[in-house]
Design a protein around this motif. Structure first.
Motif, PDB file in Angstrom:
ATOM      1  N   ILE A 163     -13.022 -29.419 -31.737  1.00 31.65           N
ATOM      2  CA  ILE A 163     -13.007 -30.800 -31.243  1.00 31.65           C
ATOM      3  C   ILE A 163     -14.439 -31.285 -31.022  1.00 31.65           C
ATOM      4  N   PHE A 164     -15.206 -30.484 -30.275  1.00 33.09           N
ATOM      5  CA  PHE A 164     -16.557 -30.933 -29.938  1.00 33.09           C
ATOM      6  C   PHE A 164     -17.505 -30.852 -31.117  1.00 33.09           C
ATOM      7  N   PHE A 165     -17.270 -29.914 -32.021  1.00 33.55           N
ATOM      8  CA  PHE A 165     -18.111 -29.812 -33.213  1.00 33.55           C
ATOM      9  C   PHE A 165     -17.938 -31.054 -34.093  1.00 33.55           C
ATOM     10  N   MET A 166     -16.695 -31.513 -34.235  1.00 32.88           N
ATOM     11  CA  MET A 166     -16.447 -32.727 -35.017  1.00 32.88           C
ATOM     12  C   MET A 166     -17.072 -33.943 -34.336  1.00 32.88           C
ATOM     13  N   GLU A 167     -17.014 -33.962 -33.007  1.00 34.54           N
ATOM     14  CA  GLU A 167     -17.643 -35.056 -32.263  1.00 34.54           C
ATOM     15  C   GLU A 167     -19.150 -35.054 -32.499  1.00 34.54           C
ATOM     16  N   TRP A 168     -19.718 -33.864 -32.527  1.00 34.61           N
ATOM     17  CA  TRP A 168     -21.159 -33.763 -32.754  1.00 34.61           C
ATOM     18  C   TRP A 168     -21.522 -34.265 -34.153  1.00 34.61           C
ATOM     19  N   ILE A 169     -20.725 -33.920 -35.143  1.00 32.60           N
ATOM     20  CA  ILE A 169     -20.998 -34.366 -36.516  1.00 32.60           C
ATOM     21  C   ILE A 169     -20.957 -35.899 -36.576  1.00 32.60           C
ATOM     22  N   ASN A 170     -19.980 -36.474 -35.845  1.00 30.38           N
ATOM     23  CA  ASN A 170     -19.841 -37.939 -35.895  1.00 30.38           C
ATOM     24  C   ASN A 170     -20.935 -38.654 -35.121  1.00 30.38           C
ATOM     25  N   LYS A 171     -21.220 -38.131 -33.910  1.00 29.75           N
ATOM     26  CA  LYS A 171     -22.131 -38.872 -33.027  1.00 29.75           C
ATOM     27  C   LYS A 171     -23.566 -38.349 -33.077  1.00 29.75           C
ATOM     28  N   GLN A 172     -23.750 -37.099 -33.522  1.00 31.89           N
ATOM     29  CA  GLN A 172     -25.069 -36.465 -33.548  1.00 31.89           C
ATOM     30  C   GLN A 172     -25.717 -36.456 -32.168  1.00 31.89           C
ATOM     31  N   GLN A 173     -24.901 -36.284 -31.143  1.00 31.62           N
ATOM     32  CA  GLN A 173     -25.441 -36.204 -29.783  1.00 31.62           C
ATOM     33  C   GLN A 173     -25.522 -34.745 -29.366  1.00 31.62           C
ATOM     34  N   ASP A 174     -26.639 -34.380 -28.756  1.00 33.00           N
ATOM     35  CA  ASP A 174     -26.830 -32.977 -28.341  1.00 33.00           C
ATOM     36  C   ASP A 174     -25.768 -32.528 -27.348  1.00 33.00           C
ATOM     37  N   SER A 175     -25.301 -33.469 -26.510  1.00 32.03           N
ATOM     38  CA  SER A 175     -24.318 -33.100 -25.483  1.00 32.03           C
ATOM     39  C   SER A 175     -23.042 -32.550 -26.121  1.00 32.03           C
ATOM     40  N   GLN A 176     -22.669 -33.091 -27.269  1.00 30.36           N
ATOM     41  CA  GLN A 176     -21.452 -32.609 -27.943  1.00 30.36           C
ATOM     42  C   GLN A 176     -21.682 -31.211 -28.497  1.00 30.36           C
ATOM     43  N   LEU A 177     -22.894 -30.968 -28.979  1.00 34.81           N
ATOM     44  CA  LEU A 177     -23.231 -29.637 -29.484  1.00 34.81           C
ATOM     45  C   LEU A 177     -23.213 -28.622 -28.346  1.00 34.81           C
ATOM     46  N   VAL A 178     -23.693 -29.065 -27.182  1.00 34.75           N
ATOM     47  CA  VAL A 178     -23.661 -28.189 -26.000  1.00 34.75           C
ATOM     48  C   VAL A 178     -22.207 -27.836 -25.649  1.00 34.75           C
ATOM     49  N   LEU A 179     -21.342 -28.841 -25.670  1.00 40.32           N
ATOM     50  CA  LEU A 179     -19.925 -28.598 -25.360  1.00 40.32           C
ATOM     51  C   LEU A 179     -19.290 -27.648 -26.379  1.00 40.32           C
ATOM     52  N   ALA A 180     -19.626 -27.838 -27.657  1.00 47.07           N
ATOM     53  CA  ALA A 180     -19.098 -26.952 -28.700  1.00 47.07           C
ATOM     54  C   ALA A 180     -19.596 -25.521 -28.469  1.00 47.07           C
ATOM     55  N   PHE A 181     -20.880 -25.415 -28.126  1.00 47.97           N
ATOM     56  CA  PHE A 181     -21.477 -24.106 -27.868  1.00 47.97           C
ATOM     57  C   PHE A 181     -20.794 -23.428 -26.678  1.00 47.97           C
ATOM     58  N   LEU A 182     -20.587 -24.192 -25.601  1.00 51.73           N
ATOM     59  CA  LEU A 182     -19.934 -23.631 -24.408  1.00 51.73           C
ATOM     60  C   LEU A 182     -18.518 -23.165 -24.731  1.00 51.73           C
ATOM     61  N   SER A 183     -17.806 -23.957 -25.525  1.00 49.75           N
ATOM     62  CA  SER A 183     -16.424 -23.596 -25.884  1.00 49.75           C
ATOM     63  C   SER A 183     -16.402 -22.295 -26.674  1.00 49.75           C
TER      64      SER A 183
END
Lengths: 439, 355
Positions: free
Chosen positions: A239-259
């Protein structure tokens, strides 16, 4: 219950910052889902230094987190109570169809909470492994008994859920089973929120209802096994990885990493975390190359403490390996053996989740025929890698573990991660092209 | 009134062929699911089974062919092009597969295919016959049209299904087909999930409501039955510092001999036992580590190779305390050595305190 409240209080500002949304239910549930992983991991890390599990250290950790997050992010927080009330009011203004779809979801939530509050830990592996470790940690503050009595068995999986059990026994008044109910409910809310981004309310609710009524997850929300948390953390990563691809926001990458780290901390023996590496590589550009390298390195470093600890315990005790070397196992490969393996995979992987697999296949075909976007291509690659790893892993296990044919149930439980992952894939694919409004 | 009904019926009958692709796709899906589960599995949720599905496919094939033969101006509807493509591609595969499965079954033993691959051969025959029927219907319709028109070429694979765009949303028919399959799939999943979970919700909730007064002990007893009572007896009658020998986890003693399971119920007592083997000789040996107590257990798993009752050797005992499973009556034998023949195949469960 206490754990739920303290984690929401402690992590709410941080996840408000990371999600970038002032959505009370989303931030509260993520605070619980990911916050409980963070605190349990820090508790384990503190154990590595002080060699004991002291609940005072756990409470001190929580207090530090509260002070830090509120000091840094207090400006971002809108009144959570007001937000919660406004979100509930918004639900009450939904159409009749939406309310009709929401009702069975709420009924399932109530049922799992009731089961979580009523039942103690009672299933075989839950009692003998996860809850027993929790019991020993809570009463003795140490794991020496586990090392002395059967290190091979007690250290086969990370201590994540056992730490939750231990803390529950020490500071909470509910059964540890309540954690699994709340986990299930929290994920369902996150799932709906992100499915809603791409679909109408009704279709998002239908997909959420399909998830919450799936027999595997409904059963596991009432069992103290690690398969459900593992599967849901992995889905959160998507979920968060796809969000990161769409938004390119570091916070989404952090969430993906934490998950992903949470998934590893739940069950480290399953190799599905590996799919993140090719996905990150495919997403790397000159701009984000350093960031991606950092994420990959941190991911590899994250695995080290538990793996080293596990290795140390097993090599210093009378550990007896139950596996055979791969070179020996390769000699087993014959046409009859391959047919047996194919039948095994069909029986425990394909058949129990046939509808899910067909759903994935038809969505992929649709996407191929309608020119997928970049995130959709990566989503397809990610899930395809999950499939490949499942089959390759089963093949490897069949060559190295003599009793592999008896553990079909394990393969079936492990494969339940495909349910939320593919349902989210269907949601993310906008296959019905039903999203008309931005909210 | 009768005449109106007849006209209405004729009107519907003349247009039934338009539904042929949807009907055949749906019912082929039903047959496909039952091929990999069991005959009648879909009737639980959709009230149709593969036999019914096959009959419907026959009826609609007949209607479609009838239309092609009787209507001189008959044209292949757009939505049949993808079905023609699918049918022409899959029919040879199903044909070959049917041959392989039938031969395989004949060369091995009855039910070989189902027991090995979980493919229901009986239902697969419906799939095979339906594929042949659909293939025959569509290609025969094409042949009839080509016989009427001079320049009509029979499309073998009808790739136009991929090119023809719907006016509504620009998606090709094949893409729409993928959506239809997905939606059908999700519908079946939705229905099966809901029906499964309703029974779980009702049973689970009613148990909780009826047993709100249950203590933790009663809840565990509900799950573990007699085994829980036995473990409780041992934990109440042995000190927490005790080391207890239990049987190896084999034959009748898969639970009582499972050290991690027993350790949970008897924590913080130390548990020792021998590792299980395939040999019955292991039952006649005791662990090498020192122990002060030994479980006196009949065993809770069925096994014909060895009588109930463990230990199987004589032991010097300070005390033997046991209860009878039938009436719960507790007996104590002081300074009475343990003899296996006195306890084998009885209903006596307890412990032996070693001399």
């Amino acid at each position: 219950m206490i754990l739920l409240i303290v984690h929401i209080i402690a992590f709410y500002p941080l996840f408000t910052k990371l999600t970038g949304k002032n959505n009370f239910f989303l931030n509260a549930t993520l605070s619980y889902l990911l916050g409980i992983f963070i605190t349990s991991y820090m508790y384990f890390a503190s154990f590595l230094f002080v060699h004991k599990f002291d609940p005072q250290i756990y409470i001190a950790t929580l207090l530090c987190i509260i002070v830090t997050t509120y000091f840094k992010y207090w400006k971002l927080i809108q009144n959570p109570l007001k937000l919660m009330i406004s979100e509930i009011k918004e639900i009450s203004s939904w159409s009749i169809t939406s309310k009709l779809l929401l009702t069975p979801i709420i009924i399932v939530f109530i049922f799992t909470m009731l089961s979580g509050l009523y039942w103690p830990v009672r299933d075989w592996d839950a009692l003998t492994l996860y809850d027993f470790r929790g019991l020993v940690i809570s009463r003795e503050g140490s794991i020496q008994r586990l090392i002395d009595q059967d290190a091979n068995y007690y250290f086969s999986y990370p201590l994540f859920t056992s730490i939750i059990h231990a803390i529950t026994y020490q500071i909470d008044f509910t059964s540890p089973m309540f954690f699994y109910s709340l986990f299930f409910i929290s994920f369902s809310i996150v799932f709906y929120t992100y499915a809603r981004k791409y679909n109408t309310k009704e279709f998002s609710l239908i997909l959420t209802l399909m998830f919450v009524t799936s027999s595997q997850f409904l059963d596991h929300s009432r069992m103290a096994y690690t398969n459900m948390p593992y599967a849901l953390y992995l889905c959160l990563f998507f979920i968060f990885f796809m969000e990161w691809i769409n938004k390119q926001q570091d916070s989404q990458l952090v969430l993906a990493f934490l998950s992903l780290c949470a998934a590893i901390w739940t069950r480290n023996s399953e190799p599905f975390w590996i799919i993140s590496i090719p996905l990150l590589i495919l997403m790397s550009t000159r701009k984000n190359f350093v960031k991606i390298c950092l994420v990959v390195i941190l991911l590899l470093i994250f695995r080290l403490p538990w793996e080293n600890f596990q290795h140390h315990i097993l090599t210093t005790t009378s550990y007896v390996s139950t596996t055979i070397p791969l070179q020996e196992g390769l000699k087993l490969i014959t046409p009859a053996y391959l047919i047996k393996l194919a039948g095994y995979i069909f029986q425990y992987f394909i058949q129990p989740y046939a509808f899910i697999h067909i759903g994935f296949a038809s969505t992929v075909i649709y996407k191929i025929l309608t020119k997928p976007s970049k995130d959709e291509i990566l989503h397809i690659i990610g899930i395809s890698l999950l499939y490949m790893l499942t089959i390759a892993g089963t093949f490897y296990l069949s060559l190295t573990y003599p009793k592999w044919i008896r553990v079909g149930g394990s393969l079936e439980r492990m494969s339940m991660l495909f349910i939320p992952t593919i349902l989210y894939f269907v949601a993310h694919s906008k296959i019905l092209n039903t999203r008309k409004h931005s909210k | 009134m009768k005449q109106n009904f007849f006209i209405f019926f004729q009107y519907i009958f003349q247009r039934l062929y338009l539904f042929y692709p949807f009907i055949t796709t749906f019912f082929m899906f039903v047959i496909l699911v039952e091929t990999f589960t069991y005959f009648g599995s879909m009737s639980k949720f959709l009230y149709v089974n593969s036999r019914f599905a096959f009959v419907i496919i026959i009826l609609f094939s007949f209607v479609t062919l009838y239309k092609a033969i009787t209507d001189k101006h008959y044209k292949i509807p757009q939505n049949q092009h993808y079905l023609l493509f699918l049918s022409n591609v899959t029919m040879p595969i199903v044909f070959v597969l049917n041959y392989l499965l039938v031969v395989s079954e004949a060369e091995n033993y009855p039910n070989y295919i189902f027991s090995t691959y979980h493919i229901n051969l009986l239902v697969f025959r419906y799939l095979f016959m339906s594929s042949i029927l659909i293939f025959g219907t569509l290609n025969l319709s094409m042949y009839i049209i080509s016989a009427r028109r001079k320049n009509f070429k029979i499309p073998l694979l009808s790739l136009s299904a991929f090119k023809i765009s719907s006016k509504k949303n620009g998606r090709s028919l094949a893409a729409q087909m993928a959506v239809i399959i997905l939606l059908m799939n999700l519908s079946v999943l939705f229905i099966t999930n809901i029906s499964d979970s309703i029974s779980k919700l009702i049973v689970g909730t009613s148990f909780i409501i009826q047993h709100l007064h249950y203590s933790k002990e009663e809840k565990l007893r509900n799950n573990w039955g007699f085994f829980y009572d036995y473990m409780k007896f041992i934990s109440e009658n042995t000190p927490e510092s005790a080391t207890i020998a239990i049987p190896p986890a084999q034959n009748h003693w898969l639970s009582d001999g499972n050290s991690v399971l027993v350790r949970y119920f008897l924590y913080p007592r130390k548990i020792v036992n021998l590792k299980e083997t395939e040999s019955l000789d292991t039952l006649y040996q005791m662990p090498k580590e020192p122990y002060g107590y030994v479980l006196l257990t009949q065993g809770t798993w069925e096994d014909n190779s060895v009588p109930y009752g463990w230990p199987k050797i004589r032991l010097p005992a300070k005390e033997i305390k046991y209860f009878t499973k039938n009436d719960g009556k507790i007996s104590v034998l002081q300074n009475h050595d343990y003899k296996p023949e006195e306890f084998e195949n009885t209903n006596k469960w307890g412990y032996i305190k070693i001399q």
